[in-house]
Design a protein around this motif. Structure first.
Motif, PDB file in Angstrom:
ATOM      1  N   LYS A  47       0.834  -1.217   0.000  1.00 15.95           N
ATOM      2  CA  LYS A  47       0.000   0.000   0.000  1.00 15.95           C
ATOM      3  C   LYS A  47       0.866   1.263   0.000  1.00 15.95           C
ATOM      4  O   LYS A  47       0.582   2.214  -0.718  1.00 15.95           O
ATOM      5  CB  LYS A  47      -0.940   0.009   1.212  1.00 15.95           C
ATOM      6  CG  LYS A  47      -2.072  -1.001   1.087  1.00 15.95           C
ATOM      7  CD  LYS A  47      -3.003  -0.954   2.276  1.00 15.95           C
ATOM      8  CE  LYS A  47      -4.031  -2.075   2.191  1.00 15.95           C
ATOM      9  NZ  LYS A  47      -4.880  -2.177   3.359  1.00 15.95           N
ATOM     10  N   SER A  92      -9.730 -12.062  12.000  1.00 17.42           N
ATOM     11  CA  SER A  92      -8.672 -12.983  11.541  1.00 17.42           C
ATOM     12  C   SER A  92      -7.515 -12.264  10.868  1.00 17.42           C
ATOM     13  O   SER A  92      -6.536 -12.897  10.486  1.00 17.42           O
ATOM     14  CB  SER A  92      -9.248 -14.012  10.572  1.00 17.42           C
ATOM     15  OG  SER A  92      -9.571 -13.364   9.364  1.00 17.42           O
ATOM     16  N   SER A 100     -14.161 -14.908   8.674  1.00 21.47           N
ATOM     17  CA  SER A 100     -14.580 -16.119   7.962  1.00 21.47           C
ATOM     18  C   SER A 100     -14.667 -17.305   8.917  1.00 21.47           C
ATOM     19  O   SER A 100     -13.855 -17.433   9.837  1.00 21.47           O
ATOM     20  CB  SER A 100     -13.574 -16.456   6.863  1.00 21.47           C
ATOM     21  OG  SER A 100     -13.623 -15.497   5.859  1.00 21.47           O
ATOM     22  N   ARG A 137     -18.495 -13.808   8.510  1.00 21.90           N
ATOM     23  CA  ARG A 137     -18.679 -12.612   7.680  1.00 21.90           C
ATOM     24  C   ARG A 137     -19.312 -12.927   6.324  1.00 21.90           C
ATOM     25  O   ARG A 137     -19.803 -12.023   5.651  1.00 21.90           O
ATOM     26  CB  ARG A 137     -17.381 -11.845   7.534  1.00 21.90           C
ATOM     27  CG  ARG A 137     -16.348 -12.419   6.592  1.00 21.90           C
ATOM     28  CD  ARG A 137     -15.180 -11.454   6.549  1.00 21.90           C
ATOM     29  NE  ARG A 137     -14.109 -11.882   5.697  1.00 21.90           N
ATOM     30  CZ  ARG A 137     -13.956 -11.488   4.430  1.00 21.90           C
ATOM     31  NH1 ARG A 137     -14.836 -10.696   3.867  1.00 21.90           N
ATOM     32  NH2 ARG A 137     -12.921 -11.912   3.737  1.00 21.90           N
ATOM     33  N   VAL A 144      -7.910   0.869  11.985  1.00 21.20           N
ATOM     34  CA  VAL A 144      -6.536   0.764  11.484  1.00 21.20           C
ATOM     35  C   VAL A 144      -6.234   1.769  10.383  1.00 21.20           C
ATOM     36  O   VAL A 144      -5.117   1.827   9.894  1.00 21.20           O
ATOM     37  CB  VAL A 144      -6.228  -0.654  10.942  1.00 21.20           C
ATOM     38  CG1 VAL A 144      -5.988  -1.630  12.053  1.00 21.20           C
ATOM     39  CG2 VAL A 144      -7.293  -1.113   9.971  1.00 21.20           C
ATOM     40  N   VAL A 162      -5.706   4.802  14.244  1.00 22.24           N
ATOM     41  CA  VAL A 162      -4.558   4.216  14.938  1.00 22.24           C
ATOM     42  C   VAL A 162      -3.268   4.411  14.148  1.00 22.24           C
ATOM     43  O   VAL A 162      -3.164   3.974  12.998  1.00 22.24           O
ATOM     44  CB  VAL A 162      -4.805   2.705  15.167  1.00 22.24           C
ATOM     45  CG1 VAL A 162      -3.586   2.055  15.803  1.00 22.24           C
ATOM     46  CG2 VAL A 162      -6.052   2.500  16.026  1.00 22.24           C
ATOM     47  N   SER A 214      -4.989 -15.771   3.653  1.00 18.33           N
ATOM     48  CA  SER A 214      -6.018 -15.664   4.692  1.00 18.33           C
ATOM     49  C   SER A 214      -5.560 -16.345   5.976  1.00 18.33           C
ATOM     50  O   SER A 214      -5.293 -17.544   5.990  1.00 18.33           O
ATOM     51  CB  SER A 214      -7.309 -16.318   4.175  1.00 18.33           C
ATOM     52  OG  SER A 214      -8.268 -16.369   5.194  1.00 18.33           O
TER      53      SER A 214
HETATM   54  N1  LIG Z   1      -2.830   2.034  11.087  1.00 19.31           N
HETATM   55  C1  LIG Z   1      -1.731   1.321  11.083  1.00 19.31           C
HETATM   56  O1  LIG Z   1      -0.708   1.756  11.620  1.00 19.31           O
HETATM   57  C2  LIG Z   1      -1.743  -0.053  10.465  1.00 19.31           C
HETATM   58  C3  LIG Z   1      -0.748  -0.974  10.809  1.00 19.31           C
HETATM   59  C4  LIG Z   1      -0.841  -2.267  10.291  1.00 19.31           C
HETATM   60  C5  LIG Z   1      -1.868  -2.596   9.412  1.00 19.31           C
HETATM   61  N2  LIG Z   1      -2.778  -1.653   9.054  1.00 19.31           N
HETATM   62  C6  LIG Z   1      -3.906  -1.993   8.166  1.00 19.31           C
HETATM   63  O2  LIG Z   1      -4.702  -2.912   8.901  1.00 19.31           O
HETATM   64  C7  LIG Z   1      -5.399  -3.770   8.009  1.00 19.31           C
HETATM   65  C8  LIG Z   1      -5.152  -5.201   8.445  1.00 19.31           C
HETATM   66  O3  LIG Z   1      -3.785  -5.496   8.244  1.00 19.31           O
HETATM   67  P1  LIG Z   1      -3.270  -6.987   8.499  1.00 19.31           P
HETATM   68  O4  LIG Z   1      -1.830  -7.018   8.149  1.00 19.31           O
HETATM   69  O5  LIG Z   1      -3.679  -7.400   9.843  1.00 19.31           O
HETATM   70  O6  LIG Z   1      -4.134  -7.752   7.385  1.00 19.31           O
HETATM   71  P2  LIG Z   1      -4.083  -9.266   6.932  1.00 19.31           P
HETATM   72  O7  LIG Z   1      -3.671 -10.130   8.058  1.00 19.31           O
HETATM   73  O8  LIG Z   1      -3.317  -9.376   5.672  1.00 19.31           O
HETATM   74  O9  LIG Z   1      -5.630  -9.471   6.605  1.00 19.31           O
HETATM   75  C9  LIG Z   1      -6.067 -10.522   5.788  1.00 19.31           C
HETATM   76  C10 LIG Z   1      -7.435 -10.899   6.287  1.00 19.31           C
HETATM   77  O10 LIG Z   1      -8.374  -9.859   6.027  1.00 19.31           O
HETATM   78  C11 LIG Z   1      -9.641 -10.412   6.231  1.00 19.31           C
HETATM   79  N3  LIG Z   1     -10.658  -9.621   5.554  1.00 19.31           N
HETATM   80  C12 LIG Z   1     -10.616  -9.144   4.299  1.00 19.31           C
HETATM   81  N4  LIG Z   1     -11.736  -8.457   4.043  1.00 19.31           N
HETATM   82  C13 LIG Z   1     -12.498  -8.486   5.160  1.00 19.31           C
HETATM   83  C14 LIG Z   1     -13.781  -7.963   5.512  1.00 19.31           C
HETATM   84  N5  LIG Z   1     -14.508  -7.263   4.640  1.00 19.31           N
HETATM   85  N6  LIG Z   1     -14.261  -8.192   6.752  1.00 19.31           N
HETATM   86  C15 LIG Z   1     -13.538  -8.909   7.648  1.00 19.31           C
HETATM   87  N7  LIG Z   1     -12.329  -9.444   7.364  1.00 19.31           N
HETATM   88  C16 LIG Z   1     -11.819  -9.237   6.135  1.00 19.31           C
HETATM   89  C17 LIG Z   1      -9.518 -11.823   5.675  1.00 19.31           C
HETATM   90  O11 LIG Z   1     -10.074 -12.594   6.689  1.00 19.31           O
HETATM   91  P3  LIG Z   1     -11.050 -13.839   6.464  1.00 19.31           P
HETATM   92  O12 LIG Z   1     -10.359 -14.754   5.520  1.00 19.31           O
HETATM   93  O13 LIG Z   1     -11.236 -14.348   7.820  1.00 19.31           O
HETATM   94  O14 LIG Z   1     -12.314 -13.349   5.915  1.00 19.31           O
HETATM   95  C18 LIG Z   1      -7.998 -12.102   5.629  1.00 19.31           C
HETATM   96  O15 LIG Z   1      -7.639 -13.220   6.419  1.00 19.31           O
HETATM   97  C19 LIG Z   1      -4.848  -3.465   6.614  1.00 19.31           C
HETATM   98  O16 LIG Z   1      -5.765  -2.611   5.982  1.00 19.31           O
HETATM   99  C20 LIG Z   1      -3.542  -2.742   6.895  1.00 19.31           C
HETATM  100  O17 LIG Z   1      -3.169  -1.883   5.847  1.00 19.31           O
HETATM  101  C21 LIG Z   1      -2.740  -0.391   9.577  1.00 19.31           C
END
Ligand SMILES: NC(=O)c1ccc[n+]([C@@H]2O[C@H](COP(=O)([O-])OP(=O)(O)OC[C@H]3O[C@@H](n4cnc5c(N)ncnc54)[C@H](OP(=O)(O)O)[C@@H]3O)[C@@H](O)[C@H]2O)c1
Length: 346
Positions: A47, A166, A190, A208, A253, A276, A333
């Motif tokens: 991103k 998740s 999921s 979901r 996030v 955050v 996932s």
């Molecule tokens: N603000 C910050 O400082 C910060 C820091 C880190 C990350 N982030 C952001 O936080 C988010 C999560 O990051 P991550 O690294 O934890 O992601 P990740 O582990 O790569 O997330 C993948 C998971 O997203 C779930 N998902 C996708 N669409 C969804 C929806 N509509 N509803 C519910 N679950 C959904 C899927 O879960 P299922 O297969 O279970 O459906 C998949 O397992 C990202 O957008 C990232 O850019 C922000």
């Protein structure tokens, strides 16, 4: 030791990252040079490139890492050569990035890792653990544990909902919500992840694919005191804000972007909404993050925080670009992709 390493570098904006040689930086006072033995991939890594957030070129992406202390700078007291450690690298600061073989970090943002954890497991922790902790604990967000203390069951009787339970962030939110004693820990994820999330501390799992965000409120008994949006969609922020009780808190996030509709914002002035900033490099987070890193090893030793499940990609740094493509296409996932930078062939 040679002063050259391999790094995944982006020469100028829009270029595809390529593996090439890079000088190993000298260690400033108060910092450690870490030999990176495992680094994890995050959606944030593609991103920041795609959204044009990189400004220092050649740029090195990557922030999650675990490895061994190689050299300590003057005045470092907490670490010595050979210590097993983990840290969260900084965006847009090439000497502090993780998609390379060596990196620098201030000792205050580094933690030892217990012998029970592999480097690959430890590399899944830093960024998303910090993001979860900032959202729940830090004064800049929900402020439930600003000193990162062992407070007992402070949130007894309270309910938290985690949209995206998740995700990696979501998994750490579940564990930290359990640590501070939320009675009800509800995850929206999921179905295939429900058993695992229950093992981490979730008390109710909502599928979901069976319940839309619009209908989520109806699937939850009672009031929700805090919603953590761990997915970053406008619809998730709207749903989170609608669901939380009056006077309750939403943490998202989305770092710096309130994506909610004007109608939801207007109707929710009596609810708190926090974006955050998940890392020590963001303004105002240094003190909280230093306290968190100080205690990170204890979270691991006591089993309060467990690493994410992971998939090790062969090929070292060369596996990162295809791995980030998989993340971008939403093909990953419930696991974290991990590479070992020293597996990279020249
Ligand atoms: N603000 C910050 O400082 C910060 C820091 C880190 C990350 N982030 C952001 O936080 C988010 C999560 O990051 P991550 O690294 O934890 O992601 P990740 O582990 O790569 O997330 C993948 C998971 O997203 C779930 N998902 C996708 N669409 C969804 C929806 N509509 N509803 C519910 N679950 C959904 C899927 O879960 P299922 O297969 O279970 O459906 C998949 O397992 C990202 O957008 C990232 O850019 C922000």
């Amino acid at each position: 030791m040679s002063n050259q390493q391999l790094a995944l570098q982006i020469d100028k904006p829009g270029d595809i990252p390529v593996v090439g040689p890079r000088e190993i930086p000298n260690v400033p006072a108060g910092e450690v040079l870490i030999k990176i033995l495992a680094t994890a991939l995050n959606p944030a890594d593609w991103k920041i490139q795609d959204m044009g957030f990189l400004s220092v070129f050649p740029a090195i992406p990557g922030t999650d890492l675990a490895g061994e202390v190689e050299t300590v700078g003057a005045g470092v007291t907490k670490f010595k050569k050979g210590d097993r450690v983990m840290t969260q690298g900084f965006f847009d600061v090439p000497d502090r990035a993780s998609f390379q073989q060596y990196t620098l970090m201030k000792e205050n943002f580094v933690a030892k890792i217990p012998a029970s954890l592999s480097y690959e497991e430890a590399a899944t922790i830093p960024m998303c653990f910090v993001t979860a902790a900032v959202g729940l604990f830090a004064p800049s967000a929900a402020n439930l544990n600003p000193g990162v203390e062992w407070l007992g069951h402070k949130q007894t009787g309270q309910t938290i909902l985690i949209i995206g339970g998740s995700t990696s962030v979501g998994q750490y939110v579940v564990q930290l919500a359990k640590f501070i004693g939320f009675t009800n820990i509800i995850v929206y994820a999921s179905k295939k992840h429900h058993t695992y999330l229950t093992g981490l501390g979730a008390t109710q799992c909502i599928d979901r694919s069976a319940v839309s965000l619009d209908a989520l409120a109806d699937a939850i008994p009672g009031e929700v005191d805090l919603v953590y949006d761990a997915v970053m969609f406008p619809e998730a922020q709207d749903a989170a804000t609608n669901i939380v009780r009056v006077g309750g808190k939403v943490a998202t996030v989305s770092n710096g972007a309130d994506m909610r509709s004007e109608a939801v914002k207007e109707a929710s002035k009596d609810k708190h909404f926090y974006m955050v900033a998940g890392g020590a490099q963001w303004p105002g987070q240094e003190e909280f993050c230093a306290a968190l890193w100080e205690r990170a090893e204890r979270f691991l030793i006591e089993g309060i925080v467990k690493p994410n499940r992971h998939e090790l990609l062969p090929g070292g740094l060369r596996a990162i670009v295809p791995g980030l493509e998989r993340l971008k296409k939403d093909e990953v996932s419930g696991v974290k992709l991990v590479v070992r930078p020293h597996d990279t062939e020249i």
